[in-house]
Design a protein around this motif. Structure first.
Motif, PDB file in Angstrom:
ATOM      1  N   PRO A   1     -97.718  59.487  17.733  1.00 53.47           N
ATOM      2  CA  PRO A   1     -96.366  59.534  17.156  1.00 53.47           C
ATOM      3  C   PRO A   1     -95.298  60.072  18.114  1.00 53.47           C
ATOM      4  O   PRO A   1     -94.121  59.750  17.960  1.00 53.47           O
ATOM      5  N   ASP A   2     -95.686  60.875  19.095  1.00 55.27           N
ATOM      6  CA  ASP A   2     -94.654  61.418  19.987  1.00 55.27           C
ATOM      7  C   ASP A   2     -94.355  60.509  21.174  1.00 55.27           C
ATOM      8  O   ASP A   2     -93.614  60.889  22.085  1.00 55.27           O
ATOM      9  N   ALA A   3     -94.884  59.303  21.156  1.00 56.75           N
ATOM     10  CA  ALA A   3     -94.566  58.327  22.213  1.00 56.75           C
ATOM     11  C   ALA A   3     -93.205  57.714  21.907  1.00 56.75           C
ATOM     12  O   ALA A   3     -93.070  56.916  20.989  1.00 56.75           O
ATOM     13  N   ALA A   4     -92.199  58.107  22.666  1.00 60.75           N
ATOM     14  CA  ALA A   4     -90.837  57.623  22.397  1.00 60.75           C
ATOM     15  C   ALA A   4     -90.433  56.505  23.351  1.00 60.75           C
ATOM     16  O   ALA A   4     -89.478  55.777  23.079  1.00 60.75           O
ATOM     17  N   HIS A   5     -91.152  56.382  24.468  1.00 61.79           N
ATOM     18  CA  HIS A   5     -90.813  55.363  25.467  1.00 61.79           C
ATOM     19  C   HIS A   5     -92.085  54.713  25.988  1.00 61.79           C
ATOM     20  O   HIS A   5     -93.120  55.357  26.094  1.00 61.79           O
ATOM     21  N   ILE A   6     -91.975  53.453  26.331  1.00 66.60           N
ATOM     22  CA  ILE A   6     -93.100  52.715  26.906  1.00 66.60           C
ATOM     23  C   ILE A   6     -92.692  52.309  28.318  1.00 66.60           C
ATOM     24  O   ILE A   6     -91.712  51.575  28.505  1.00 66.60           O
TER      25      ILE A   6
ATOM     26  N   GLY B   1     -90.033  50.695  35.156  1.00 68.14           N
ATOM     27  CA  GLY B   1     -88.954  50.891  34.188  1.00 68.14           C
ATOM     28  C   GLY B   1     -89.561  51.217  32.843  1.00 68.14           C
ATOM     29  O   GLY B   1     -90.788  51.342  32.717  1.00 68.14           O
ATOM     30  N   SER B   2     -88.728  51.359  31.840  1.00 69.42           N
ATOM     31  CA  SER B   2     -89.256  51.642  30.506  1.00 69.42           C
ATOM     32  C   SER B   2     -88.292  51.149  29.445  1.00 69.42           C
ATOM     33  O   SER B   2     -87.115  50.900  29.716  1.00 69.42           O
ATOM     34  N   ILE B   3     -88.818  51.018  28.246  1.00 70.40           N
ATOM     35  CA  ILE B   3     -87.992  50.691  27.077  1.00 70.40           C
ATOM     36  C   ILE B   3     -88.362  51.667  25.958  1.00 70.40           C
ATOM     37  O   ILE B   3     -89.475  52.194  25.933  1.00 70.40           O
ATOM     38  N   PRO B   4     -87.423  51.933  25.047  1.00 68.88           N
ATOM     39  CA  PRO B   4     -87.750  52.812  23.930  1.00 68.88           C
ATOM     40  C   PRO B   4     -88.876  52.219  23.074  1.00 68.88           C
ATOM     41  O   PRO B   4     -89.014  50.996  22.976  1.00 68.88           O
ATOM     42  N   ALA B   5     -89.646  53.096  22.448  1.00 63.99           N
ATOM     43  CA  ALA B   5     -90.779  52.633  21.636  1.00 63.99           C
ATOM     44  C   ALA B   5     -90.318  51.682  20.531  1.00 63.99           C
ATOM     45  O   ALA B   5     -91.010  50.708  20.205  1.00 63.99           O
ATOM     46  N   GLY B   6     -89.136  51.948  19.975  1.00 61.83           N
ATOM     47  CA  GLY B   6     -88.631  51.086  18.902  1.00 61.83           C
ATOM     48  C   GLY B   6     -88.532  49.639  19.344  1.00 61.83           C
ATOM     49  O   GLY B   6     -88.917  48.715  18.612  1.00 61.83           O
ATOM     50  N   LYS B   7     -88.021  49.419  20.547  1.00 64.37           N
ATOM     51  CA  LYS B   7     -87.942  48.056  21.075  1.00 64.37           C
ATOM     52  C   LYS B   7     -89.344  47.536  21.417  1.00 64.37           C
ATOM     53  O   LYS B   7     -89.673  46.382  21.139  1.00 64.37           O
TER      54      LYS B   7
ATOM     55  N   THR C   1     -97.527  52.618  29.990  1.00 62.45           N
ATOM     56  CA  THR C   1     -97.770  54.031  29.698  1.00 62.45           C
ATOM     57  C   THR C   1     -96.851  54.514  28.591  1.00 62.45           C
ATOM     58  O   THR C   1     -95.625  54.381  28.696  1.00 62.45           O
ATOM     59  N   ALA C   2     -97.441  55.062  27.547  1.00 64.01           N
ATOM     60  CA  ALA C   2     -96.652  55.629  26.450  1.00 64.01           C
ATOM     61  C   ALA C   2     -96.300  57.068  26.795  1.00 64.01           C
ATOM     62  O   ALA C   2     -97.166  57.851  27.199  1.00 64.01           O
ATOM     63  N   GLN C   3     -95.034  57.404  26.684  1.00 64.88           N
ATOM     64  CA  GLN C   3     -94.613  58.745  27.110  1.00 64.88           C
ATOM     65  C   GLN C   3     -93.440  59.254  26.280  1.00 64.88           C
ATOM     66  O   GLN C   3     -92.848  58.514  25.507  1.00 64.88           O
ATOM     67  N   ARG C   4     -93.148  60.563  26.442  1.00 66.32           N
ATOM     68  CA  ARG C   4     -92.073  61.183  25.653  1.00 66.32           C
ATOM     69  C   ARG C   4     -90.690  60.801  26.168  1.00 66.32           C
ATOM     70  O   ARG C   4     -89.745  60.683  25.408  1.00 66.32           O
ATOM     71  N   GLU C   5     -90.568  60.656  27.482  1.00 61.15           N
ATOM     72  CA  GLU C   5     -89.270  60.436  28.111  1.00 61.15           C
ATOM     73  C   GLU C   5     -89.223  59.063  28.769  1.00 61.15           C
ATOM     74  O   GLU C   5     -90.261  58.470  29.042  1.00 61.15           O
TER      75      GLU C   5
END
Lengths: 363, 363
Positions: free
Chosen positions: B134-139, B158-164, B209-213
């Protein structure tokens, strides 16, 4: 306190239907708008609804039609609170009228927009209880306030796509800023459709209908559509122009308010910026030279996706006449367009050109 | 056919890293861009990945880290196809360079944007299999292509927010227009993030990689940020400016292409309009008098939320010099801003000012 419990310095465009916006100073610096300042946009006389006998009917493309009292809504569904800005599609129309007159429409200034904490139940939860059928593509709202503006005269109504209706932010609300919803704002129950033009947040809600097509109500099918400049709004019919739904990026200057001369020198300039839809504001620029150079204002973080963001900056105002210009950028790095002349449309909707405030500084 | 299987009239800005866009005529009238015309934007040498030994690592804030071969992806997840336009954040930078030079950046014209049918699996399905925490906010996406442009030099990411990332449209794709993904476009597997700048659709993907930031990769934290005009891009650090993600509303003229004189008279003018993000284009205006008057073009219905919409209009071109101007309106009734000068930024991103094409008509 005068009409409908509103502050006595409201700018009243019409007494009936009651159409009024607060002065800039009433919104300046307040993330939440007080009830006596919140703008009011109506299309007919304010109905008197007896909350005791009132029922919300949920029908159309549902497996289990519902008839819900206010107690049913309160007892059978989870309560939710959303902080959301409502903005009239005609907000800032006065800026378009400076370009070319728009007969028959109110000259709304920059304050046909306000923010409240809304409490109620999720429309999605009510639709789930009614067992929405898969071919329900639109959710229509119907109210009892009969509008003589409509052609033919008819009760107010509108609709939103099912996708929006099922999102968590759309409420059926009975409270505003923790207090019972005032009659002028739709008591006993109203829709609150965050990020969308105020016209879709139907007041005095009495019926929610799931259907295949958008509402055929005048205020969905004919009004609240952005027509091209050359169109004759009296001849425009359903499906002409762009049906207004999500609000476009906008901003305004709230303080100073241009009502009197100021001393020159360092002056705090404040205002609101509203990204609309599900977007947030990423940057706010202010210019004292008509956009040749810009300074970045201090902008509130987007705490609530559905609420405006306030901003402030201190700039050195010169003696004499000055125009303060402000423009917002959203999270896609899109900026507001510069000229109201490029946006003029026959009904005067959706003016989101740069904010401009003329003022005089005298030592 | 020359470099990387591209047509021989590509406008090649750099050979390595390979950066090239097709001429306007290659995109005109084609909803889907052919593989030999699709623009190519790279930050380092094109890697050679051995598909047989390649694995996609899925790690970070997940309960079940995964290591997936291409067969694993094909066999264990449902296949999906999405028609999506990719657009480089630097598309139309040349228009900003006419305002003021942007040293060290390629002068992309109007064709750093193309549309393909992408086939693969949903990133959401892969993340579900990995049991996202649940604390994965960015991929975050990581690739092997090392860029010397980055400071310090580093592999692209690069990364995108988890919602996207969890939305249905984001794919891990191995095919493009029904054919195996070409090496130049990211074989064996790339991310496809519809509605977002091309930079987030990371090619030669090797790690998710799933991450907080958000990713700390140079191309997420430092580059691809819209800085204010006065900023020094060499001194800009992480979190300065607006991090570019969803694409802003844009359009261009594709035919005529301004490369030679035309006969005056009725002429079909065509182009693309792209709303970006999850929006659609609602109207497209064309002017022959620099925006004093506009005619509405015939605009494709938005069949695919994630793809551009083509448009066409026949107008009577006068003899002599003419500038054709085009502008798009989106479903919120927002219109593109008029002047590139208002949008100039030190890295030259996100030019979505009105499209302008100068041409000469000779009898």
């Amino acid at each position: 306190m005068t009409l409908w419990g509103k502050r006595d310095d409201m700018v009243v465009h019409e007494r009936e239907p009651f159409n009024a916006e607060p002065p800039r100073r009433a919104l300046a610096g307040s993330p939440i708008t007080t009830l006596d300042s919140f703008y009011s946009r109506n299309h007919g006389p304010v109905p008197q609804v007896d909350a005791a006998t009132w029922r919300l009917e949920v029908d159309g493309l549902v497996r289990r039609p519902l008839s819900l009292s206010l107690d049913d809504l309160r007892d059978r569904f989870e309560h939710h609170e959303v902080t959301a800005t409502l903005q009239c599609a005609g907000n800032r129309r006065a800026g378009l009228m400076e370009v070319r007159d728009i007969p028959g429409e109110d000259p709304w200034g920059p304050c046909a927009t306000s923010t409240a904490r809304w409490t109620g139940v999720r429309l999605a939860d009510v639709l789930a209880e009614a067992a929405l059928l898969p071919d329900a593509a639109h959710i229509a709202f119907a109210a009892p306030d009969v509008s003589q503006i409509a052609d033919p005269p008819q009760p107010y109504g509108g609709s939103i796509p099912a996708g929006k209706a099922l999102s968590g932010e759309v409420l059926l609300a009975w409270a505003m800023n923790g207090r019972p919803l005032p009659r002028i704002h739709g008591a006993p129950l109203r829709a609150v459709v965050p990020g969308w033009i105020g016209a879709r947040s139907v007041k005095w809600l009495q019926r929610v209908t799931a259907q295949r097509e958008p509402s055929e109500n005048y205020f969905q099918a004919v009004a609240y559509r952005l027509l091209p400049p050359e169109a004759d709004p009296d001849k425009a019919g359903p499906s002409d122009g762009i049906s207004l739904g999500p609000v476009a990026l906008n901003c305004e200057i709230l303080r100073p308010d241009g009502t009197g001369p100021l001393p020159p020198g360092p002056t705090e300039i404040t205002g609101y910026a509203f990204a609309g839809d599900d977007r947030t504001v990423a940057r706010l620029d202010v210019s004292l030279d008509d956009g040749s150079t810009w300074a970045q204002a201090d902008l509130d973080e987007p705490r609530d996706t559905w609420a405006w963001q306030l901003w402030r900056i201190t700039l050195d105002l010169p003696p004499g006449e000055t125009t303060i210009t402000a423009r917002a950028w959203d999270c896609t790095a899109a900026v507001q367009p510069g000229c109201p002349g490029d946006l003029w449309n026959p009904k005067g909707y959706a003016n989101n050109s740069w904010a401009r405030l003329r003022l005089t500084c005298r030592p």
